[in-house]
Scaffold this motif. Structure first.
Motif, PDB file in Angstrom:
ATOM      1  N   PHE A  44     -28.873 120.880  43.786  1.00 41.80           N
ATOM      2  CA  PHE A  44     -27.808 122.239  42.513  1.00 41.80           C
ATOM      3  C   PHE A  44     -29.303 121.705  41.287  1.00 41.80           C
ATOM      4  CE2 PHE A  44     -25.748 122.849  39.496  1.00 41.80           C
ATOM      5  CZ  PHE A  44     -25.206 124.399  39.556  1.00 41.80           C
ATOM      6  N   ILE A  45     -28.922 120.858  40.836  1.00 45.02           N
ATOM      7  CA  ILE A  45     -30.169 120.020  39.855  1.00 45.02           C
ATOM      8  C   ILE A  45     -31.579 120.884  40.603  1.00 45.02           C
ATOM      9  CG2 ILE A  45     -31.541 118.241  38.637  1.00 45.02           C
ATOM     10  CD1 ILE A  45     -29.085 116.438  39.625  1.00 45.02           C
ATOM     11  N   LEU A  46     -31.686 120.476  41.225  1.00 39.16           N
ATOM     12  CA  LEU A  46     -33.533 121.554  41.864  1.00 39.16           C
ATOM     13  C   LEU A  46     -33.253 123.306  41.492  1.00 39.16           C
ATOM     14  CD1 LEU A  46     -35.757 121.193  42.446  1.00 39.16           C
ATOM     15  CD2 LEU A  46     -36.031 121.346  44.886  1.00 39.16           C
ATOM     16  N   TYR A  47     -32.747 123.410  42.133  1.00 36.52           N
ATOM     17  CA  TYR A  47     -32.140 124.903  41.967  1.00 36.52           C
ATOM     18  C   TYR A  47     -31.780 125.611  40.031  1.00 36.52           C
ATOM     19  CZ  TYR A  47     -29.566 129.507  41.761  1.00 36.52           C
ATOM     20  OH  TYR A  47     -28.732 130.371  41.496  1.00 36.52           O
ATOM     21  N   SER A  48     -30.747 124.691  39.796  1.00 34.87           N
ATOM     22  CA  SER A  48     -30.803 124.965  38.166  1.00 34.87           C
ATOM     23  C   SER A  48     -32.080 124.996  37.137  1.00 34.87           C
ATOM     24  CB  SER A  48     -29.628 124.110  37.366  1.00 34.87           C
ATOM     25  OG  SER A  48     -28.534 124.061  38.287  1.00 34.87           O
ATOM     26  N   TYR A  49     -32.794 123.864  37.277  1.00 34.38           N
ATOM     27  CA  TYR A  49     -34.403 123.623  36.736  1.00 34.38           C
ATOM     28  C   TYR A  49     -35.444 124.922  37.477  1.00 34.38           C
ATOM     29  CZ  TYR A  49     -32.322 119.762  34.155  1.00 34.38           C
ATOM     30  OH  TYR A  49     -32.036 118.835  33.639  1.00 34.38           O
ATOM     31  N   VAL A  50     -35.173 125.476  38.326  1.00 32.97           N
ATOM     32  CA  VAL A  50     -36.117 126.873  38.711  1.00 32.97           C
ATOM     33  C   VAL A  50     -35.725 127.532  37.913  1.00 32.97           C
ATOM     34  CG1 VAL A  50     -36.871 128.309  41.498  1.00 32.97           C
ATOM     35  CG2 VAL A  50     -37.108 125.196  40.644  1.00 32.97           C
ATOM     36  N   LYS A  51     -34.473 127.916  38.447  1.00 35.37           N
ATOM     37  CA  LYS A  51     -34.400 129.062  37.349  1.00 35.37           C
ATOM     38  C   LYS A  51     -34.357 129.097  35.821  1.00 35.37           C
ATOM     39  CE  LYS A  51     -31.606 131.335  39.392  1.00 35.37           C
ATOM     40  NZ  LYS A  51     -31.351 133.567  39.333  1.00 35.37           N
ATOM     41  N   ILE A  52     -34.027 127.934  35.144  1.00 37.97           N
ATOM     42  CA  ILE A  52     -34.673 127.826  33.481  1.00 37.97           C
ATOM     43  C   ILE A  52     -35.581 128.251  33.875  1.00 37.97           C
ATOM     44  CG2 ILE A  52     -34.591 126.171  31.997  1.00 37.97           C
ATOM     45  CD1 ILE A  52     -31.892 124.678  33.211  1.00 37.97           C
ATOM     46  N   LEU A  53     -36.739 127.266  34.469  1.00 39.75           N
ATOM     47  CA  LEU A  53     -38.147 128.086  34.380  1.00 39.75           C
ATOM     48  C   LEU A  53     -38.490 129.258  34.195  1.00 39.75           C
ATOM     49  CD1 LEU A  53     -41.101 126.695  33.985  1.00 39.75           C
ATOM     50  CD2 LEU A  53     -41.007 126.012  36.567  1.00 39.75           C
ATOM     51  N   ILE A  54     -37.642 129.618  35.535  1.00 42.96           N
ATOM     52  CA  ILE A  54     -38.285 131.260  35.732  1.00 42.96           C
ATOM     53  C   ILE A  54     -37.470 132.552  33.962  1.00 42.96           C
ATOM     54  CG2 ILE A  54     -37.377 133.752  36.965  1.00 42.96           C
ATOM     55  CD1 ILE A  54     -36.883 131.706  39.728  1.00 42.96           C
ATOM     56  N   ILE A  55     -36.602 131.747  33.644  1.00 43.59           N
ATOM     57  CA  ILE A  55     -36.202 132.400  32.774  1.00 43.59           C
ATOM     58  C   ILE A  55     -37.364 132.151  31.561  1.00 43.59           C
ATOM     59  CG2 ILE A  55     -34.336 132.618  31.101  1.00 43.59           C
ATOM     60  CD1 ILE A  55     -33.033 133.672  33.527  1.00 43.59           C
ATOM     61  N   CYS A  56     -37.707 130.543  31.426  1.00 45.73           N
ATOM     62  CA  CYS A  56     -38.476 130.668  30.534  1.00 45.73           C
ATOM     63  C   CYS A  56     -39.614 131.252  30.326  1.00 45.73           C
ATOM     64  CB  CYS A  56     -39.177 128.905  29.758  1.00 45.73           C
ATOM     65  SG  CYS A  56     -37.599 128.423  29.699  1.00 45.73           S
ATOM     66  N   THR A  57     -40.255 131.745  31.476  1.00 48.79           N
ATOM     67  CA  THR A  57     -41.314 132.107  31.749  1.00 48.79           C
ATOM     68  C   THR A  57     -41.595 133.467  31.386  1.00 48.79           C
ATOM     69  OG1 THR A  57     -40.854 132.996  34.131  1.00 48.79           O
ATOM     70  CG2 THR A  57     -42.261 130.472  33.194  1.00 48.79           C
ATOM     71  N   LYS A  58     -40.576 133.967  31.356  1.00 50.54           N
ATOM     72  CA  LYS A  58     -40.576 135.289  30.654  1.00 50.54           C
ATOM     73  C   LYS A  58     -39.488 135.641  28.936  1.00 50.54           C
ATOM     74  CE  LYS A  58     -38.566 136.886  35.097  1.00 50.54           C
ATOM     75  NZ  LYS A  58     -37.739 137.697  36.369  1.00 50.54           N
ATOM     76  N   SER A  59     -39.287 134.676  28.574  1.00 47.70           N
ATOM     77  CA  SER A  59     -39.025 134.988  27.432  1.00 47.70           C
ATOM     78  C   SER A  59     -39.902 134.380  25.996  1.00 47.70           C
ATOM     79  CB  SER A  59     -37.902 133.552  27.050  1.00 47.70           C
ATOM     80  OG  SER A  59     -36.953 133.555  28.364  1.00 47.70           O
ATOM     81  N   SER A  60     -39.870 134.491  24.678  1.00 50.16           N
ATOM     82  CA  SER A  60     -40.579 134.312  23.270  1.00 50.16           C
ATOM     83  C   SER A  60     -41.058 132.607  23.666  1.00 50.16           C
ATOM     84  CB  SER A  60     -39.434 134.862  22.492  1.00 50.16           C
ATOM     85  OG  SER A  60     -38.743 133.518  22.312  1.00 50.16           O
ATOM     86  N   PRO A  61     -41.945 132.587  23.061  1.00 48.51           N
ATOM     87  CA  PRO A  61     -42.450 131.358  22.916  1.00 48.51           C
ATOM     88  C   PRO A  61     -41.978 130.286  22.278  1.00 48.51           C
ATOM     89  CG  PRO A  61     -44.278 132.898  22.512  1.00 48.51           C
ATOM     90  CD  PRO A  61     -42.993 133.353  22.505  1.00 48.51           C
ATOM     91  N   GLU A  62     -40.361 130.620  21.153  1.00 45.66           N
ATOM     92  CA  GLU A  62     -40.000 130.435  20.062  1.00 45.66           C
ATOM     93  C   GLU A  62     -38.414 129.300  21.273  1.00 45.66           C
ATOM     94  OE1 GLU A  62     -41.875 132.853  17.894  1.00 45.66           O
ATOM     95  OE2 GLU A  62     -41.123 133.229  19.761  1.00 45.66           O
TER      96      GLU A  62
END
Length: 305
Positions: free
Chosen positions: A207-225
């Protein structure tokens, strides 16, 4: 001593005068663990602005460190200065219960921290509705009760075994080492042990791995800030997670697969990593990384002078 009533901790044999060096190091490390984690708990408890899910879970992690090391260090220090290293079966099972409850609790708390970051970053508009004080209290209670219940049942199953030996090649009481000394059928213990490892170790890590993968995906699509702020709150958790995961991997590998041909000194160091390194590293990482916690700790230190 009657066989099966007492265990003998073999690794304390023939350590000579180096025991005084180990004892001194043990005292210093244990005092540091108590001091560092107490500062984290006090800072979060006394500062109302830190009464947020992320910080409360950090305090839970520090409390768990105090809980686990209290079951290990006092006994270790006593054995280092003692000429006899016998421990009753009941005391041994009790120590194993506390140590493995600590390890299981650590993993489930890290899972809650990953869940908290997942909701905060991936579902920010729903965060206040999901991470309410009531929901957080329930999640924390489950993260403590379930692992301790599983470890307790495993201890009861171990207590029912008939022992045909009493020599433990550890410096603390170890569930798997106790099972290996049995001349009874241990199939139930092995199956339940696999169930406990699956539900308190493998599933939380997945679950931890899944959570951080999802976070990483969101971050790649978001602003630098947004990306910078997300990384700033997630990196400490990832550092703590990697450290604890490596420590647990070493402990499990050594206990299950490594033979006595493995260097004893290295075996001891690696098997104790999960009891020594995380309780010291966790408060240092959070204390240095989060300015809110750091400022409150400095205030506490100044007020105590």
């Amino acid at each position: 001593m009657e066989n099966g009533t007492y265990y003998y901790l073999m690794l304390f044999d023939n350590i000579g005068y180096i025991r005084y060096t180990f004892f001194s190091l043990g005292i210093i490390v244990y005092c540091a663990i108590i001091l560092f984690n107490a500062f984290i708990i006090l800072a979060i408890f006394l500062e109302r602005t830190l009464h947020l899910p992320m910080y409360i879970l950090i305090a839970c992690l520090s409390f768990n460190s105090l809980f686990g090391t209290a079951a290990f260090f006092p006994r270790l220090l006593t054995d280092l200065m003692s000429d006899t290293h016998w421990v009753s079966r009941e005391a041994c099972l009790l120590q194993a219960f506390f140590i493995y409850s600590y390890a299981s609790n650590e993993n489930t708390i890290l899972m809650l921290m990953a869940f908290d970051r997942y909701v905060a970053i991936c579902k920010p508009l729903q965060y206040n509705n999901i991470m309410t004080p009531r929901n957080l209290s329930v999640l924390i209670a489950i993260s403590w009760i379930y692992p301790m219940l599983c470890v307790g049942i495993a201890g009861i199953l171990n207590a029912r075994l008939t022992m045909c030996g009493n020599k433990l090649w550890k410096v603390y009481c170890h569930n798997w080492e106790i099972v290996k000394l049995s001349c009874s059928n241990t199939i139930i213990n092995n199956v339940f042990g696999f169930f406990v490892v699956t539900t308190t170790l493998i599933m939380p890590l997945s679950f931890i791995l899944y959570s951080y993968v999802k976070i990483l995906i969101i971050c790649t699509k978001s602003s630098p800030e947004f990306r910078s702020k997300a990384y700033q709150t997630c990196i400490p958790h990832i550092v703590i997670l990697l450290n604890f995961s490596i420590a647990i991997f070493c402990e499990v590998t050594l206990s299950r697969f490594v033979t006595l041909d493995f260097p004893i000194g290295l075996s001891i160091i690696l098997s104790l990593e999960f009891l020594i390194v995380p309780p010291i590293l966790n408060p240092l990482v959070y204390g240095f990384h989060f300015p809110e916690i750091r400022k409150k700790i400095i205030c506490i230190i100044k007020a105590s002078k």
